[in-house]
Structures are given as structure tokens and as C-alpha cells.
Design a protein around this motif. Structure first.
Motif, PDB file in Angstrom:
ATOM      1  N   UNK A 153     -40.975  72.822  65.691  1.00  0.00           N
ATOM      2  CA  UNK A 153     -42.065  73.452  64.926  1.00  0.00           C
ATOM      3  C   UNK A 153     -41.796  73.342  63.439  1.00  0.00           C
ATOM      4  N   UNK A 154     -42.872  73.242  62.676  1.00  0.00           N
ATOM      5  CA  UNK A 154     -42.742  73.251  61.220  1.00  0.00           C
ATOM      6  C   UNK A 154     -42.623  74.688  60.728  1.00  0.00           C
ATOM      7  N   UNK A 155     -42.230  74.841  59.467  1.00  0.00           N
ATOM      8  CA  UNK A 155     -42.097  76.176  58.884  1.00  0.00           C
ATOM      9  C   UNK A 155     -43.443  76.912  58.900  1.00  0.00           C
ATOM     10  N   UNK A 156     -44.523  76.179  58.644  1.00  0.00           N
ATOM     11  CA  UNK A 156     -45.849  76.804  58.626  1.00  0.00           C
ATOM     12  C   UNK A 156     -46.253  77.290  60.019  1.00  0.00           C
ATOM     13  N   UNK A 157     -45.874  76.538  61.036  1.00  0.00           N
ATOM     14  CA  UNK A 157     -46.182  76.962  62.406  1.00  0.00           C
ATOM     15  C   UNK A 157     -45.403  78.226  62.771  1.00  0.00           C
ATOM     16  N   UNK A 158     -44.166  78.322  62.302  1.00  0.00           N
ATOM     17  CA  UNK A 158     -43.380  79.533  62.539  1.00  0.00           C
ATOM     18  C   UNK A 158     -44.036  80.725  61.848  1.00  0.00           C
ATOM     19  N   UNK A 159     -44.455  80.530  60.609  1.00  0.00           N
ATOM     20  CA  UNK A 159     -45.146  81.603  59.874  1.00  0.00           C
ATOM     21  C   UNK A 159     -46.417  82.013  60.610  1.00  0.00           C
ATOM     22  N   UNK A 160     -47.153  81.025  61.126  1.00  0.00           N
ATOM     23  CA  UNK A 160     -48.372  81.327  61.865  1.00  0.00           C
ATOM     24  C   UNK A 160     -48.103  82.166  63.100  1.00  0.00           C
ATOM     25  N   UNK A 161     -46.997  81.873  63.795  1.00  0.00           N
ATOM     26  CA  UNK A 161     -46.642  82.650  64.976  1.00  0.00           C
ATOM     27  C   UNK A 161     -46.224  84.073  64.606  1.00  0.00           C
ATOM     28  N   UNK A 162     -45.529  84.214  63.484  1.00  0.00           N
ATOM     29  CA  UNK A 162     -45.147  85.560  63.023  1.00  0.00           C
ATOM     30  C   UNK A 162     -46.399  86.388  62.735  1.00  0.00           C
ATOM     31  N   UNK A 163     -47.350  85.799  62.023  1.00  0.00           N
ATOM     32  CA  UNK A 163     -48.589  86.516  61.701  1.00  0.00           C
ATOM     33  C   UNK A 163     -49.385  86.842  62.962  1.00  0.00           C
ATOM     34  N   UNK A 164     -49.421  85.897  63.892  1.00  0.00           N
ATOM     35  CA  UNK A 164     -50.105  86.148  65.162  1.00  0.00           C
ATOM     36  C   UNK A 164     -49.413  87.296  65.899  1.00  0.00           C
ATOM     37  N   UNK A 165     -48.087  87.340  65.813  1.00  0.00           N
ATOM     38  CA  UNK A 165     -47.333  88.419  66.432  1.00  0.00           C
ATOM     39  C   UNK A 165     -47.654  89.777  65.834  1.00  0.00           C
ATOM     40  N   UNK A 166     -47.823  89.820  64.510  1.00  0.00           N
ATOM     41  CA  UNK A 166     -48.186  91.077  63.843  1.00  0.00           C
ATOM     42  C   UNK A 166     -49.533  91.581  64.378  1.00  0.00           C
ATOM     43  N   UNK A 167     -50.493  90.684  64.423  1.00  0.00           N
ATOM     44  CA  UNK A 167     -51.827  91.064  64.877  1.00  0.00           C
ATOM     45  C   UNK A 167     -51.806  91.477  66.352  1.00  0.00           C
ATOM     46  N   UNK A 168     -51.101  90.692  67.180  1.00  0.00           N
ATOM     47  CA  UNK A 168     -51.032  90.993  68.607  1.00  0.00           C
ATOM     48  C   UNK A 168     -50.309  92.316  68.859  1.00  0.00           C
ATOM     49  N   UNK A 169     -49.209  92.556  68.138  1.00  0.00           N
ATOM     50  CA  UNK A 169     -48.483  93.808  68.296  1.00  0.00           C
ATOM     51  C   UNK A 169     -49.334  95.009  67.928  1.00  0.00           C
ATOM     52  N   UNK A 170     -50.126  94.865  66.860  1.00  0.00           N
ATOM     53  CA  UNK A 170     -51.010  95.950  66.444  1.00  0.00           C
ATOM     54  C   UNK A 170     -52.103  96.222  67.462  1.00  0.00           C
ATOM     55  N   UNK A 171     -52.740  95.161  67.956  1.00  0.00           N
ATOM     56  CA  UNK A 171     -53.796  95.312  68.955  1.00  0.00           C
ATOM     57  C   UNK A 171     -53.244  95.916  70.240  1.00  0.00           C
ATOM     58  N   UNK A 172     -52.056  95.469  70.649  1.00  0.00           N
ATOM     59  CA  UNK A 172     -51.452  96.003  71.871  1.00  0.00           C
ATOM     60  C   UNK A 172     -51.168  97.495  71.754  1.00  0.00           C
ATOM     61  N   UNK A 173     -50.709  97.944  70.593  1.00  0.00           N
ATOM     62  CA  UNK A 173     -50.396  99.359  70.405  1.00  0.00           C
ATOM     63  C   UNK A 173     -51.647 100.226  70.497  1.00  0.00           C
ATOM     64  N   UNK A 174     -52.755  99.717  69.986  1.00  0.00           N
ATOM     65  CA  UNK A 174     -54.000 100.487  69.966  1.00  0.00           C
ATOM     66  C   UNK A 174     -54.740 100.387  71.294  1.00  0.00           C
ATOM     67  N   UNK A 175     -54.829  99.169  71.840  1.00  0.00           N
ATOM     68  CA  UNK A 175     -55.627  98.946  73.046  1.00  0.00           C
ATOM     69  C   UNK A 175     -54.897  98.077  74.064  1.00  0.00           C
ATOM     70  N   UNK A 176     -54.573  96.859  73.659  1.00  0.00           N
ATOM     71  CA  UNK A 176     -54.069  95.824  74.553  1.00  0.00           C
ATOM     72  C   UNK A 176     -54.751  94.510  74.215  1.00  0.00           C
ATOM     73  N   UNK A 177     -54.477  93.462  74.961  1.00  0.00           N
ATOM     74  CA  UNK A 177     -55.090  92.139  74.783  1.00  0.00           C
ATOM     75  C   UNK A 177     -54.464  91.328  73.667  1.00  0.00           C
ATOM     76  N   UNK A 178     -53.295  91.727  73.166  1.00  0.00           N
ATOM     77  CA  UNK A 178     -52.632  90.940  72.135  1.00  0.00           C
ATOM     78  C   UNK A 178     -52.295  89.532  72.585  1.00  0.00           C
TER      79      UNK A 178
END
Length: 251
Positions: A1-26
Motif C-alpha cells: 500500500x502507498x502512504x496515501x492508501x494507509x491514510x485513507x484507511x485510518x480516516x475510514x477507521x475513524x468514521x467506522x469507529x464513530x458510526x459503530x459506537x453510535x449505531x453500527x454498520x461501520x
């Protein structure tokens, strides 16, 4: 993976973790990103399950005040989730890809209907079976176990299903139910992840990137979710659930 792809996965993880805490479907956030990066579906699913575990844990920590006094309930339902998560993980490894896809949208629609109707249904059930309604009985144990199977297999909208089941079968506030949901989701993801570690291919760099983001997202999501009124929280659940259905049907 490129550095940008790693950053993209980190950001996706932030969003998914937040959605999971509130509802689910991350999962519906991180799984497509993993596919876009180039991972095969099963590797992406396995790595996604492992990566989201820390986010479920931090989400549960964020709801720790709502978990006070729910120890016996967590032990009982947690055992059902553990069994279901193991079974679901094994099914992912032995069944053909996409075996559950046809029923997933149906399950989510049913869960959304139950979430919306939950206050009325819970009152009616309490009138008929008040003693069972306090703890959910065998029906809730079975439902949590089956949801754990689904969560170990794929997991998208696992939280919505849990919220619907517990909201109807237990005499409890939605916020305290949401706290329990975070713990149960963490158990399912953890035990399924442990199975995958020993018998499946894992993209560890992707797991790490998602995990870092999910930990932050879980804490942020819990902070936001705890402030939502039951009506608003139910509305968020419905919106996220509908978005999950659209994404599953159109991908």
C-alpha cells in the motif's frame, strides 16, 4: 500500500469507529475501502473484522457510565455473542463468498422496522410478560447468538440488529442498550478475529491502519451518541440502516 492508501484507511477507521459506537454498520465504510485498495473480499473481510475491534472497545469505554449495573446481563449476552461470533467466522471460511448477501438487506429492513416500533412493541410485551421482559429470556439469548453468527460472518448493521432485539425484549433505556451493544459487537469481532488469525490470510498493515482510526472514532462516537435523545438516536439508526441497504444492493 502507498502512504496515501494507509491514510485513507485510518480516516475510514475513524468514521467506522464513530458510526459503530453510535449505531453500527461501520463495516460498510471500511470494507469497500479495503476492496478499493486491492485486497480480495475474504482477506478484506477478515482484516476489517480485526481492525474494528479496538474501536468497539473504545466505544464501550466511552459508554462505561451506561454499563454500570449491567454486569450479569453482559456475561449472559456476551456468552451468546461469543458462540455466535465463532460460528460466523467459521462459516465465512467454509461457505462460498456472498452466501448471505440475499438475506442481509431483509434482515436490516426488519431491524429498522423493529427499532421504529420498539417503544410500542416493548410496552405490549411488558404488559403480557413483564418478568421475561426484564432480561429478554431465551428469545433474546437466541437472537443475540444468531446476530453474533451474522457479525462474525460479515457484520454490517450488526449493531442495528442488536439494538432492535434488545430494545423490544428488555425493559431498558436506549442509551444503556446501546452501551451493551458496543460490548457485544466487540466480543463478536474479537473472537471472530482470533479465529481468522490462526486460519486465514490477514493484511496486518491494513488492520493496524483501521485499528488506529477506529480507536479514535469509537471514543468520539460514544461522546456524541451519549448526548442524543432516544428519538434522535432512533432516527440516526434508521438513516444509517437505510444507507447500509442501499450500499449492499448497489455495490
Amino acid at each position: 500500500m502507498t502512504a496515501w492508501e494507509v491514510v485513507g484507511l485510518v480516516l475510514a477507521g475513524v468514521f467506522a469507529g464513530g458510526i459503530n459506537a453510535v449505531v453500527g454498520s461501520g463495516t460498510l465504510v471500511t470494507f469497500p475501502v479495503l476492496l478499493a485498495v486491492g485486497y480480495p473480499p475474504v482477506v478484506a473481510n477478515v482484516s476489517n473484522t480485526l481492525g474494528l475491534v479496538p474501536g468497539s472497545v473504545t466505544g464501550a469505554i466511552g459508554y462505561r457510565r451506561e454499563l454500570v449495573g449491567q454486569g450479569p446481563r453482559l456475561l449472559r449476552l456476551g456468552a451468546a455473542s461469543l458462540v455466535g461470533g465463532v460460528v460466523g467466522a467459521v462459516l465465512l471460511l467454509v461457505l462460498p463468498p456472498g452466501a448471505f448477501e440475499t438475506i442481509v438487506p431483509i434482515l436490516i429492513v426488519l431491524a429498522l422496522v423493529l427499532v421504529v416500533a420498539q417503544p410500542w412493541l416493548a410496552r405490549k410485551l411488558a404488559e403480557r410478560q413483564p418478568e421475561r421482559h426484564e432480561h429478554g429470556g431465551v428469545a433474546l439469548l437466541a437472537g443475540v447468538c444468531v446476530t453474533g453468527v451474522y457479525g462474525g460472518y460479515f457484520g454490517a448493521a450488526q449493531g442495528v440488529l442488536l439494538l432492535a432485539l434488545m430494545g423490544i425484549l428488555m425493559a431498558e433505556t436506549l442509551q444503556r442498550i446501546n452501551a451493551v451493544k458496543n460490548v457485544l459487537a466487540a466480543i463478536v469481532n474479537l473472537v471472530a478475529g482470533l479465529v481468522f488469525v490462526f486460519v486465514a490470510d490477514v493484511a496486518w498493515l491494513a488492520v493496524g491502519a483501521i485499528a488506529v482510526g477506529a480507536m479514535v472514532g469509537g471514543l468520539l462516537g460514544a461522546k456524541v451518541g451519549r448526548k442524543l435523545s432516544p428519538v434522535v438516536l432512533r432516527a440516526v439508526i434508521v438513516v444509517v440502516g437505510l444507507a447500509a441497504i442501499v450500499q449492499i444492493l448497489t455495490r
